[in-house]
Design an enzyme around this catalytic site. Structure first.
Site, PDB file in Angstrom:
ATOM      1  N   CYS A 188     -43.273  21.935  17.066  1.00  0.00           N
ATOM      2  CA  CYS A 188     -43.456  22.360  18.468  1.00  0.00           C
ATOM      3  C   CYS A 188     -44.675  21.737  19.139  1.00  0.00           C
ATOM      4  O   CYS A 188     -45.082  22.162  20.211  1.00  0.00           O
ATOM      5  CB  CYS A 188     -43.541  23.876  18.623  1.00  0.00           C
ATOM      6  SG  CYS A 188     -42.037  24.708  18.166  1.00  0.00           S
ATOM      7  N   LYS A 211     -46.369  36.824  12.648  1.00  0.00           N
ATOM      8  CA  LYS A 211     -47.073  35.857  11.809  1.00  0.00           C
ATOM      9  C   LYS A 211     -48.140  36.543  10.962  1.00  0.00           C
ATOM     10  O   LYS A 211     -48.902  35.891  10.258  1.00  0.00           O
ATOM     11  CB  LYS A 211     -47.709  34.775  12.680  1.00  0.00           C
ATOM     12  CG  LYS A 211     -46.681  33.844  13.350  1.00  0.00           C
ATOM     13  CD  LYS A 211     -47.386  32.681  14.017  1.00  0.00           C
ATOM     14  CE  LYS A 211     -46.532  31.987  15.051  1.00  0.00           C
ATOM     15  NZ  LYS A 211     -45.439  31.195  14.493  1.00  0.00           N
ATOM     16  N   HIS A 261     -49.438  23.648  20.813  1.00  0.00           N
ATOM     17  CA  HIS A 261     -48.062  24.128  20.712  1.00  0.00           C
ATOM     18  C   HIS A 261     -47.416  24.131  22.099  1.00  0.00           C
ATOM     19  O   HIS A 261     -48.094  24.333  23.107  1.00  0.00           O
ATOM     20  CB  HIS A 261     -48.116  25.552  20.155  1.00  0.00           C
ATOM     21  CG  HIS A 261     -46.798  26.110  19.725  1.00  0.00           C
ATOM     22  ND1 HIS A 261     -45.921  26.680  20.614  1.00  0.00           N
ATOM     23  CD2 HIS A 261     -46.212  26.181  18.510  1.00  0.00           C
ATOM     24  CE1 HIS A 261     -44.851  27.103  19.950  1.00  0.00           C
ATOM     25  NE2 HIS A 261     -44.999  26.801  18.670  1.00  0.00           N
TER      26      HIS A 261
END
Lengths: 139, 398
Positions: free
Chosen positions: B354, B216, B113
């Protein structure tokens, strides 16, 4: 314009885009439009002589709305003067944003007149015009 | 189990399949956040009055809960951040920037990421260290063999996600740590996609640094956790300084920091968010993280089985055991697929997620990603697959 016709125009321009492919040629102004919120990423190249758009091309990877809109735009603006171009852009933006506009100026680009129903696709339809606007403003 | 009563968003006719991006929140979390503002809305570390003491006690309780959730040795190894991104920046710029010498090597992969790669770019530009990439296998996973092959005498740190957010492959972190530690290499793990979905035991896996995000895993946005072994965490230089983290300073510029973890928590923290995060951990603990993992693996199998019957799909990670399915529809740009699914009330993510370098390896730039969590159901999957079972997706996307 009938809904099926609108979709057919978009699909045709998406699958067989006109003026796609940018050649490195002198006299073309280039701009890259990389959407901040989605993955549309298109380049535009425009040749302006004596205040008239002589040629307009695009390239890159984007969704069906953005790509077809770019293809239609490149056809629509060829041969137009800068002030005509500005007027068309303004009317196109008004159409997308549900404001009064003159549809006689927009030809095939009228197929996006209901894109406001999918708010997150408005930016896709607008992206090519924002690119052209940047080029014109800089010229 | 019916989660509708606990998750207000589940009653909104939306099929939410973007759990890698963020998860929905249960009422217990929402209420805890709002209770802070309604009942004891005071700053921390102001022990002069009762409501501030309550806040301190509650914060400590969440810190302990977090430590025990990942089995850290002490709550002082738990630093609250604004999210995994800040945690990664704090470690890379506040620790490794000083730790690495010119020509030292950082080992990572091309599937990471942006939040893990970009801080490294910044650091190596300044201190002359270099970044090397561990080769990914054909199915884009990291094997121990390839890790060993990539290590040189100059390797000082291995920095990678436990589970990647595009393919969802699970890296052999325990083995990597064991092997790396024998060679004096530090291991930094991005746990954003793993901590919410499977059991992470930092001591069993022997992880040196771990970061993850609350949002998350049912928690509020703007909260994250940075875990570090105390011996390393002590050496992290605060990249942000201010109130709450200093013990002393004078006009001559002498500064003394507080002990861990406060030293790394400058300014007023996201108190409401951290307290809400505590309730998120409670919710997950009640279900059992192992049960969550098993449910997701089974639901993905069910989904893959149904998706495999459709001829118009390319699936990139069929066999990887978790809740992430990355795919494309033949002849339709990923964004058009998402726009089409959106018309059906189904949320999926498109793009490069990403991880922009991964496209160099994957061969395609953009994909669609459906990611599950325990509150997703077979009915969600049925509707999703039914929507994809359509030869006119491009047309219907317009």
């Amino acid at each position: 314009m009938d809904e099926n016709l609108k979709r057919s125009i978009m699909i045709e321009h998406y699958q067989n885009p006109l003026n796609k492919g940018i050649i490195d040629d002198e006299g073309y102004k280039r701009v890259n439009m990389n959407s901040k919120t989605c993955i549309d990423n298109l380049d535009f190249a425009c040749k302006i002589e004596d205040g008239i758009i002589k040629d307009l091309k695009f390239d890159g990877e984007a969704c069906a709305i953005s790509t077809s809109s770019a293809s239609i735009m490149t056809e629509l603006f060829k041969g137009k003067t800068i002030s005509e171009a500005k007027e068309i852009i303004e009317n196109y933006e008004n159409m997308i944003n549900e404001k009064p506009y003159n549809k006689d100026l927009l030809e095939d680009a009228n197929c996006y007149d209901e894109i406001y129903k999918q708010p997150n696709r408005k930016k896709c339809a607008l992206l090519p015009y924002e690119g052209l606007k940047k080029i014109i403003e800089d010229s | 189990m019916d989660f509708k009563k606990d998750f207000p968003m589940l009653g909104t006719n939306t099929i939410y399949l973007d759990n890698c991006a963020t998860t929905l929140k249960p009422l217990s979390v929402i209420d805890e956040v709002s209770d802070y503002y309604k009942k004891y809305s005071a700053n921390a570390h102001r022990g002069d009055y009762d409501i501030s003491r309550i806040v301190d006690e509650k914060l400590l309780e969440v810190r302990k809960k977090t430590a025990s959730f990942i089995n850290a040795e002490s709550q002082n190894e738990i630093v609250f951040t604004s999210g995994a991104t800040e945690g990664l920046n704090m470690i890379i710029k506040g620790f490794f920037k000083n730790y690495l010498r010119s020509k030292d090597e950082v080992l990572t992969t091309k599937a990471e990421h942006a939040s893990l790669i970009l801080p490294w770019f910044d650091v190596v530009r300044k201190n002359g260290a270099t970044i090397n990439y561990i080769d990914l296998t054909d199915d884009l996973t990291v094997t121990m063999e390839n890790v060993k092959k990539a290590i040189t005498k100059k390797t000082k740190v291995i920095s990678l996600a436990h589970i990647t957010n595009v393919i969802g492959d699970v890296r052999p972190i325990k083995e990597i740590c064991k092997y790396a530690h024998k060679l004096g290499i530090i291991v930094l793990v991005d746990g954003a996609q793993s901590v919410p979905h499977e059991k992470i035991d930092v001591r069993d896996m022997d992880i040196d640094f771990l970061t993850f995000s609350a949002h998350k895993m049912l928690g509020p946005t703007g909260v994250g956790v940075l875990y570090g072994k105390e011996k390393y965490l002590k050496q992290v230089k605060p990249i942000i300084e201010g109130g709450g983290m200093n013990a002393f300073f004078d006009s001559l510029g002498n500064v003394e920091y507080k002990e861990l973890p406060e030293k790394l928590e400058a300014g007023t923290q996201n108190i409401a968010g951290i307290l809400g995060f505590g309730k998120a951990i409670d919710y997950i603990n009640e279900l059992g993280i192992e049960n969550i993992h098993k449910y997701e693996v089974d639901l993905k199998k069910y989904m893959i089985d149904k998706m495999s019957r459709l001829k118009n799909l390319t699936i990139y990670n069929k066999d990887i055991e978790n809740g992430i399915v990355t795919f494309n529809v033949e002849g339709v740009f990923a964004q058009d697929v998402a726009a089409y699914l959106n018309k059906k009330g189904i949320c999926v993510r498109v793009g490069n997620h990403c991880a922009k370098i991964l496209s160099e390896v994957l061969g395609v730039k953009n994909t669609c990603r459906a990611s599950l969590y325990f509150y997703n159901t077979k009915e969600d999957v049925d509707e999703f697959v039914e929507a994809l079972d359509n030869d006119n997706i491009l047309y219907d996307a317009l």
